[in-house]
Scaffold this motif. Sequence first.
Motif, PDB file in Angstrom:
ATOM      1  N   GLY A 285       0.813  -1.208   0.000  1.00  0.00           N
ATOM      2  CA  GLY A 285       0.000   0.000   0.000  1.00  0.00           C
ATOM      3  C   GLY A 285       0.848   1.260   0.000  1.00  0.00           C
ATOM      4  N   LEU A 286       0.358   2.283  -0.699  1.00  0.00           N
ATOM      5  CA  LEU A 286       1.033   3.581  -0.740  1.00  0.00           C
ATOM      6  C   LEU A 286       0.319   4.562   0.177  1.00  0.00           C
ATOM      7  N   SER A 287       1.066   5.475   0.744  1.00  0.00           N
ATOM      8  CA  SER A 287       0.488   6.531   1.554  1.00  0.00           C
ATOM      9  C   SER A 287      -0.411   7.419   0.693  1.00  0.00           C
ATOM     10  N   PRO A 288      -1.583   7.835   1.205  1.00  0.00           N
ATOM     11  CA  PRO A 288      -2.458   8.740   0.440  1.00  0.00           C
ATOM     12  C   PRO A 288      -1.750  10.024   0.012  1.00  0.00           C
ATOM     13  N   LEU A 289      -0.856  10.532   0.860  1.00  0.00           N
ATOM     14  CA  LEU A 289      -0.103  11.741   0.520  1.00  0.00           C
ATOM     15  C   LEU A 289       0.812  11.494  -0.679  1.00  0.00           C
ATOM     16  N   VAL A 290       1.472  10.330  -0.685  1.00  0.00           N
ATOM     17  CA  VAL A 290       2.356   9.960  -1.797  1.00  0.00           C
ATOM     18  C   VAL A 290       1.539   9.804  -3.079  1.00  0.00           C
ATOM     19  N   ILE A 291       0.360   9.184  -2.970  1.00  0.00           N
ATOM     20  CA  ILE A 291      -0.511   9.013  -4.139  1.00  0.00           C
ATOM     21  C   ILE A 291      -0.926  10.364  -4.714  1.00  0.00           C
ATOM     22  N   PHE A 292      -1.300  11.288  -3.828  1.00  0.00           N
ATOM     23  CA  PHE A 292      -1.748  12.611  -4.258  1.00  0.00           C
ATOM     24  C   PHE A 292      -0.657  13.347  -5.025  1.00  0.00           C
ATOM     25  N   PHE A 293       0.553  13.370  -4.449  1.00  0.00           N
ATOM     26  CA  PHE A 293       1.638  14.095  -5.109  1.00  0.00           C
ATOM     27  C   PHE A 293       2.145  13.366  -6.355  1.00  0.00           C
ATOM     28  N   SER A 294       2.041  12.042  -6.370  1.00  0.00           N
ATOM     29  CA  SER A 294       2.452  11.295  -7.566  1.00  0.00           C
ATOM     30  C   SER A 294       1.515  11.603  -8.738  1.00  0.00           C
ATOM     31  N   LEU A 295       0.208  11.765  -8.448  1.00  0.00           N
ATOM     32  CA  LEU A 295      -0.747  12.138  -9.496  1.00  0.00           C
ATOM     33  C   LEU A 295      -0.411  13.506 -10.079  1.00  0.00           C
ATOM     34  N   ILE A 296      -0.064  14.450  -9.201  1.00  0.00           N
ATOM     35  CA  ILE A 296       0.291  15.792  -9.659  1.00  0.00           C
ATOM     36  C   ILE A 296       1.586  15.752 -10.477  1.00  0.00           C
ATOM     37  N   LEU A 297       2.596  15.078  -9.933  1.00  0.00           N
ATOM     38  CA  LEU A 297       3.916  15.049 -10.579  1.00  0.00           C
ATOM     39  C   LEU A 297       3.864  14.383 -11.945  1.00  0.00           C
ATOM     40  N   TRP A 298       3.359  13.138 -11.992  1.00  0.00           N
ATOM     41  CA  TRP A 298       3.387  12.397 -13.249  1.00  0.00           C
ATOM     42  C   TRP A 298       2.341  12.909 -14.238  1.00  0.00           C
ATOM     43  N   GLY A 299       1.266  13.505 -13.721  1.00  0.00           N
ATOM     44  CA  GLY A 299       0.312  14.167 -14.617  1.00  0.00           C
ATOM     45  C   GLY A 299       0.944  15.359 -15.307  1.00  0.00           C
ATOM     46  N   TRP A 300       1.795  16.087 -14.577  1.00  0.00           N
ATOM     47  CA  TRP A 300       2.503  17.236 -15.152  1.00  0.00           C
ATOM     48  C   TRP A 300       3.597  16.781 -16.118  1.00  0.00           C
ATOM     49  N   VAL A 301       4.297  15.711 -15.765  1.00  0.00           N
ATOM     50  CA  VAL A 301       5.421  15.244 -16.586  1.00  0.00           C
ATOM     51  C   VAL A 301       4.945  14.563 -17.863  1.00  0.00           C
ATOM     52  N   LEU A 302       3.951  13.674 -17.745  1.00  0.00           N
ATOM     53  CA  LEU A 302       3.544  12.838 -18.880  1.00  0.00           C
ATOM     54  C   LEU A 302       2.137  13.133 -19.393  1.00  0.00           C
ATOM     55  N   GLY A 303       1.476  14.163 -18.847  1.00  0.00           N
ATOM     56  CA  GLY A 303       0.138  14.491 -19.301  1.00  0.00           C
ATOM     57  C   GLY A 303      -0.907  13.547 -18.734  1.00  0.00           C
ATOM     58  N   ILE A 304      -2.039  13.400 -19.447  1.00  0.00           N
ATOM     59  CA  ILE A 304      -3.143  12.569 -18.958  1.00  0.00           C
ATOM     60  C   ILE A 304      -2.721  11.116 -18.791  1.00  0.00           C
ATOM     61  N   VAL A 305      -1.849  10.619 -19.672  1.00  0.00           N
ATOM     62  CA  VAL A 305      -1.357   9.240 -19.546  1.00  0.00           C
ATOM     63  C   VAL A 305      -0.563   9.088 -18.253  1.00  0.00           C
ATOM     64  N   GLY A 306       0.119  10.148 -17.847  1.00  0.00           N
ATOM     65  CA  GLY A 306       0.890  10.124 -16.611  1.00  0.00           C
ATOM     66  C   GLY A 306       0.031   9.892 -15.387  1.00  0.00           C
ATOM     67  N   MET A 307      -1.232  10.370 -15.412  1.00  0.00           N
ATOM     68  CA  MET A 307      -2.136  10.148 -14.284  1.00  0.00           C
ATOM     69  C   MET A 307      -2.510   8.673 -14.174  1.00  0.00           C
ATOM     70  N   PHE A 308      -2.645   8.002 -15.330  1.00  0.00           N
ATOM     71  CA  PHE A 308      -2.929   6.568 -15.319  1.00  0.00           C
ATOM     72  C   PHE A 308      -1.700   5.767 -14.869  1.00  0.00           C
ATOM     73  N   LEU A 309      -0.519   6.270 -15.222  1.00  0.00           N
ATOM     74  CA  LEU A 309       0.716   5.559 -14.891  1.00  0.00           C
ATOM     75  C   LEU A 309       1.312   5.991 -13.552  1.00  0.00           C
ATOM     76  N   ALA A 310       0.720   7.019 -12.913  1.00  0.00           N
ATOM     77  CA  ALA A 310       1.313   7.599 -11.699  1.00  0.00           C
ATOM     78  C   ALA A 310       1.523   6.563 -10.610  1.00  0.00           C
TER      79      ALA A 310
END
Length: 340
Positions: A285-310
């Motif tokens: 399991g991942l921390s909710p805080l880590v999940i939240f920031f990973s969505l922001i980071l990878w969404g910014w880096v890779l676009g909409i696909v990054g949110m799926f891959l975050a």
Amino acid sequence: MDEEKIRNYFFYLACIVVIIAGVKIASEIVIVLFLAIFISSIISTLIKILDKRHIPKLISYLLVLGFFTLISLLLAYIVNISLKDFITNLPTYEEKLQQTIVNIISLAENYGYSIDKKTILDALNLNSFFGITTNLIGSIGTFLSKFLLIIIGIGFILAESKSFEKKLKILFRKESDKIEHFNLFSNNIQKYFLVKTATSFLTGFLVAITLIFFDISYPILWGVIAMLFNFIPVVGSIIAAVPAILLSFLTSDLNTTLILIVLYLAINIFISNIIEPKFMGKELGLSPLVIFFSLILWGWVLGIVGMFLAVPITMTLKIAFDSNKTTKWISLLMSSVKEG
């Protein structure tokens, strides 16, 4: 903390910033690479399962890869057709929505409330939604244009996997612990991707069957969206549910819509809170805080696909940290650890 350690930390931080910047610049290539790697890890697991049943590797390889290609193309075709038909009927749905809102406003006015009807109706202009659906169709076209490249990448990765294991044994022949770390990392990654893909497919399947039962339009489309958005934690299931629930509200009665909301919640809670933890284990399991920031980071880096891959990317990093004693503390910080 001495001066040398501080310099090292700043050096690592600078390296991370440079790597992320490079990944963002090369996002088009990186997306294809990541998808090929993730899909390969799932396919290789399935090939191992077939291998245990004494099916020749070449046949297993062709069966799994061919089945994946066929299913992907079939789903992409169905989604593409459904989206085009949905866009054609969108003005009708917009008109129904506006009429429903007018009725609600009239009901509120009967109880003495003063509401600016024109402002609300102007705000309900769904032209922006046209843009979103058009972009979705464009994304499917883009995916299909890269699909052949992804399949070729998967083929090369699977073909290279056996020789890669031999190279690792030669490279670390005097350091068996490093090979053990890599094997642990590889097995955990395959386990995570296989379980997550299976549960996402189950989510989409149950959603599609439910919508077919209640005779809601485009059930396959909403099922595929539910499957894909299941990879986005917390907000993904909510976003995936909105179009089907709204369509039910416009084309069916209120009771059906309420039942669908309850069933959507039941499906997602059952799969996310019962099925996934049972097969993955709480330690993944991942921390909710880590999940939240990973969505922001990878969404910014890779676009909409990054949110799926975050989450898959972040989970890969967590498992990599967890596989080595020197970086296990980083994995612990990323984990969802409950008190008691």
